[in-house]
Design a protein around this motif. Structure first.
Motif, PDB file in Angstrom:
ATOM      1  N   LYS A 318     -15.067   7.147   0.253  1.00 28.45           N
ATOM      2  CA  LYS A 318     -16.040   7.204   0.544  1.00 28.45           C
ATOM      3  C   LYS A 318     -15.944   8.067  -0.564  1.00 28.45           C
ATOM      4  CE  LYS A 318     -17.235   4.115   3.567  1.00 28.45           C
ATOM      5  NZ  LYS A 318     -15.648   3.819   4.165  1.00 28.45           N
ATOM      6  N   LEU A 319     -16.860   7.023  -1.692  1.00 29.94           N
ATOM      7  CA  LEU A 319     -17.607   8.504  -2.305  1.00 29.94           C
ATOM      8  C   LEU A 319     -18.589   8.702  -2.864  1.00 29.94           C
ATOM      9  CD1 LEU A 319     -15.214   6.624  -5.401  1.00 29.94           C
ATOM     10  CD2 LEU A 319     -14.180   8.623  -3.522  1.00 29.94           C
ATOM     11  N   ASP A 320     -19.208   9.200  -3.284  1.00 25.48           N
ATOM     12  CA  ASP A 320     -20.654   9.655  -4.209  1.00 25.48           C
ATOM     13  C   ASP A 320     -21.025   9.763  -5.474  1.00 25.48           C
ATOM     14  OD1 ASP A 320     -20.549  11.879  -4.739  1.00 25.48           O
ATOM     15  OD2 ASP A 320     -20.700  12.931  -2.324  1.00 25.48           O
ATOM     16  N   SER A 321     -22.188   9.932  -6.209  1.00 23.98           N
ATOM     17  CA  SER A 321     -21.831  10.225  -7.739  1.00 23.98           C
ATOM     18  C   SER A 321     -21.817  11.244  -8.201  1.00 23.98           C
ATOM     19  CB  SER A 321     -23.829   9.682  -7.697  1.00 23.98           C
ATOM     20  OG  SER A 321     -24.981  10.439  -6.648  1.00 23.98           O
ATOM     21  N   ARG A 322     -20.982  11.925  -7.043  1.00 23.29           N
ATOM     22  CA  ARG A 322     -20.917  13.341  -7.946  1.00 23.29           C
ATOM     23  C   ARG A 322     -19.597  12.909  -8.289  1.00 23.29           C
ATOM     24  NH1 ARG A 322     -21.967  16.890  -3.063  1.00 23.29           N
ATOM     25  NH2 ARG A 322     -20.912  15.590  -2.098  1.00 23.29           N
ATOM     26  N   SER A 323     -18.284  12.245  -7.384  1.00 26.86           N
ATOM     27  CA  SER A 323     -17.171  11.207  -7.621  1.00 26.86           C
ATOM     28  C   SER A 323     -16.990  10.861  -9.640  1.00 26.86           C
ATOM     29  CB  SER A 323     -16.984  10.453  -7.043  1.00 26.86           C
ATOM     30  OG  SER A 323     -16.865  10.752  -5.756  1.00 26.86           O
ATOM     31  N   SER A 324     -15.898  11.152 -10.301  1.00 18.74           N
ATOM     32  CA  SER A 324     -14.686  10.462 -10.887  1.00 18.74           C
ATOM     33  C   SER A 324     -14.310   9.688 -10.727  1.00 18.74           C
ATOM     34  CB  SER A 324     -14.684  11.678 -11.577  1.00 18.74           C
ATOM     35  OG  SER A 324     -15.222  12.628 -12.432  1.00 18.74           O
TER      36      SER A 324
END
Length: 726
Positions: A318-324
């Motif tokens: 589970k990622l978010d829009s801060r992830s690369s």
């Protein structure tokens, strides 16, 4: 109100990078002789000064540290790194800008082109072409297929064009000559041409607004944003146009549909972001499964070149829009960063083979990994720690050891800095919080110190808080403790809601969110007081944007703080007239009363004008000329009520102040302000001293007790000040 406006805009709409001309064309610094560090810097032994912090060399904008971007660019053969290096000069009030390259194995950076003026980005919202933010845009170099040159955006004489520089040469040259600014570009696969994106019709839209004002006046309608300017905001109605330029001849023509497709990613016109494509045709992306006011939660998806699709549905994916998100060098495994741990205070790197059940943890740290790129089996990353500004490292994922590739600011390895303690605590409702406590240089156990609280992010190098207005280590070298707080996200306070708008409304209702954020700050401050580290009578608080809203709410509702400084302000009943009808309507839907409800009891919890007589905290306002009208009503009411207040307005500024001279001035004034109100000290600088004498007149007029009871003292009489370099 104005200080929090941009945060509110960002909470309601997506931020997209765009290009913004500066209000004034400033000449570039003459020489840029200090753009690369020298060996002499590692031998310096002294205190950190405000000048050191102002002149930090930067790779990419500070404000993009939490957003996916490409500040580093690796050459196709993996032998070189390219990046833009930036250094402020407060004397000339300019930036030295240079495109730098260096071997991926280290060995020294080299600048191959210098010059140009800063390119800023703006926030797209409300159907406008953009609201100025004051944050530099990311300038990403793009490599030629043969590894011999880089192309990049550069602004000269008020125009943004694509430039090119050979890695073995000195100096670049313009490739495009578009009548309108170039927004983005791509190189063709053979490297013989480039395709650029622009909006030439935007010039016509802006010209029409000018004629409208000259001929019949501007109607106050949904284009209005009066706090910024009487001129209507430019509608985002101009279509994107694409042109192909032959690099050798300079010949230009409209781009074909195939060439335009170079800009396309999975997610264009579809709710997916963070796309990446490998050379063998594998594709991966993060598919949005929930949006909050702060970021989107993403499901990791991969599609093989044969069309087979894989989904990683475990929590670690589970990622978010801060992830690369990026592939390994072989293009067989996906690597990604994600926030996790106590209140998401850790940055971790995982690796996932599409088709596998779970990813594998490669690395985890409390430092900030701004971005990473795969290099063979290693990673090239931009990294920051609490005491180390942004630098480039090579990380071996097998041994988890790192090698320093490039440090733009080696002087900070030898300057005297206060040690940092990472703190974890919970609010009375059980929400996990974290922050960083910076100790005074020369800290003495058993002694209580004045405390300055900064907000609202504490990831990476502890520089100046959000907006970079509070010089943390300069304060530490003057006998202050500094608490850098990671303010609670809205979702952490009110829980997950169906939409960002509903989350914001729940946060705003009865000031539930502000009460929780104030409780977060008061809880840890009381802990530090109980530990004997902090003098309870000498606690100051600072903030910009969402942080300034916290300061306003705190000074109205808490007796903990003895002085405050705001980078913008304020929330007041009359704000609808300054926001314009479109923005005001969004705020009403989030729960804010309208102008017709000026007597609504809601305002008693935050308004300075309706609480002026009971606000006892000295308040310093340092605001942009594009936002100062939002603070005038509050400032006037507080001054009339006898509260010690002072306000300074900086010209040609935006939400985040971008000019080096202004940053240095804010740094110095914040130090003088808190030294005066918390320690009773006068600065030695004549101009600052005159300002402080005005504060002394406000203190005497206020006729109320302050943390110190004796007459004001000259800074030079204090023993610890003898070591400070002004």
């Amino acid at each position: 109100m104005a200080a929090a406006l941009l945060h509110g805009v960002m909470a309601l709409v997506a931020i997209t990078t765009s290009l913004l001309p500066l209000p004034l064309e400033k000449a570039n610094a003459a020489t840029c002789t200090e753009l690369l560090p020298s060996s002499r810097e590692t031998s310096v032994r002294r205190s950190v000064t405000v000048d050191d912090l102002t002149r930090l060399r930067d790779i990419g904008p500070i404000a993009s540290a939490d957003k996916r971007s490409d500040m580093l660019s690796l050459s196709p053969d993996g032998k070189w790194i390219a990046f833009q290096l930036r250094q402020a000069d407060p004397v000339s009030n300019t930036y030295c800008l240079g495109m730098a390259i260096m071997p991926t194995g280290g060995g020294g950076a080299r600048v191959i082109d210098v010059g140009g003026t800063l390119i800023l980005h703006k926030v797209k919202s409300y159907g406008w072409a953009g609201v100025p933010s004051g944050v530099p845009t990311v300038v990403m170099p793009r490599w030629s297929p043969d590894n011999r040159w880089i192309a990049y955006l550069k602004r000269t004489k008020g125009s943004i064009q694509v430039w090119r520089a050979e890695i073995g040469g000195i100096g670049g040259s313009a490739v495009t000559h578009s009548p309108s600014d170039v927004e983005d570009f791509r190189l063709t696969n053979d490297g013989q041409s480039l395709v650029y994106k622009t909006r030439r019709q935007l010039l016509d839209v802006e010209a029409a607004i000018t004629r409208e004002g000259q001929n019949r006046g501007w109607r106050l309608d949904n284009r209005a944003y009066p706090i910024r300017s009487a001129r209507p905001q430019t509608p985002d109605s101009a279509p994107a146009e694409y042109f192909r330029v032959d690099i050798a001849t300079g010949m230009e023509k409209s781009a074909s549909s195939v060439e335009i497709s170079l800009f396309e990613e999975i997610g264009n016109g579809h709710p997916n972001i963070m796309t990446t494509v490998t050379g063998n045709g594998n594709v991966a992306w993060g598919e949005i499964i929930h949006r909050s006011t702060s970021y989107a939660t993403l499901q990791l998806v991969a599609r093989a070149h044969n069309g087979r699709q894989f989904i990683c549905d475990v929590d670690a994916c589970k990622l978010d829009s801060r992830s690369s998100l990026f592939w390994n060098a072989a293009g067989t495994h996906l690597r990604f960063t994600r926030r996790e741990g106590w209140s998401d205070s850790l940055t971790s790197i995982y690796e996932w083979r599409p088709g596998a059940r779970s990813p594998r943890l490669l690395y985890s740290t409390s430092d900030l990994l701004v971005e990473c790129h795969s290099l063979v089996n290693d990673l090239i990353c931009l990294r920051e720690s609490a005491l180390n500004p942004r630098h480039i490292v090579r990380l071996n994922v097998a041994t988890r050891k790192q090698t320093l590739v490039f440090d733009p600011n080696p002087i900070f390895q030898t300057l005297a800095m206060g040690k940092v303690e990472r703190l974890h605590w919970r609010t009375d409702t059980g929400i996990a919080c974290y922050g960083d406590l910076v100790y005074p240089v020369g800290y003495q156990a058993g002694k209580s110190y004045p405390l300055i609280i900064t907000q609202y992010r504490t990831r990476g190098f502890l520089r100046g808080g959000t907006g970079d207005e509070v010089p943390i280590q300069a304060f530490a070298n003057r006998g202050f403790m500094i608490l850098s707080v990671e303010n609670l996200e809205y979702e952490a306070i009110v829980g997950q809601r169906a939409t960002p708008e509903k989350e914001l409304a729940a946060f705003t209702k009865d000031f539930i969110g502000r009460k929780a954020q104030l409780a977060e700050i008061e809880t840890i401050t009381n802990i530090l007081i109980a530990r004997g580290l902090v003098d309870a009578q000498r606690v100051g608080i600072t903030g910009l944007s969402d942080g300034s809203t916290t300061v306003q709410f705190a000074t109205v509702n808490s007796s903990m703080f003895a002085a405050a400084s705001l980078g913008g302000c304020c929330w007041e009943p009359a704000q609808d007239g300054l926001l314009g009808p479109l923005v005001a309507d969004r705020y009403h839907r989030a729960g804010w009363p309208s102008l017709l409800e000026a007597s609504h009891p809601y305002w008693k919890a935050i308004s300075f004008t309706q609480n002026a007589e009971r606000v006892k905290v000295p308040l310093l306002f340092q605001v942009a000329d594009g936002e100062f009208l939002g603070a005038v009503e509050s400032f006037t009411a507080l001054a009339q009520a006898g509260t010690p207040v002072d306000m300074f307005i900086f010209p040609d500024e935006f939400h985040v102040k971008w000019q080096p001279a202004h940053r240095l001035a804010m740094y110095k004034r914040n130090i003088a302000w808190f030294e005066f109100w918390l320690n009773g000290m006068l600065p030695s600088d004549p101009l600052q001293r005159q300002e402080a004498l005005n504060w002394e007149a406000l203190r005497l007029k206020a006729s109320r007790p302050f943390p110190w009871q004796n007459s004001i003292r000259d800074r030079g009489t204090l023993r610890h000040q003898a070591k400070v370099v002004q």
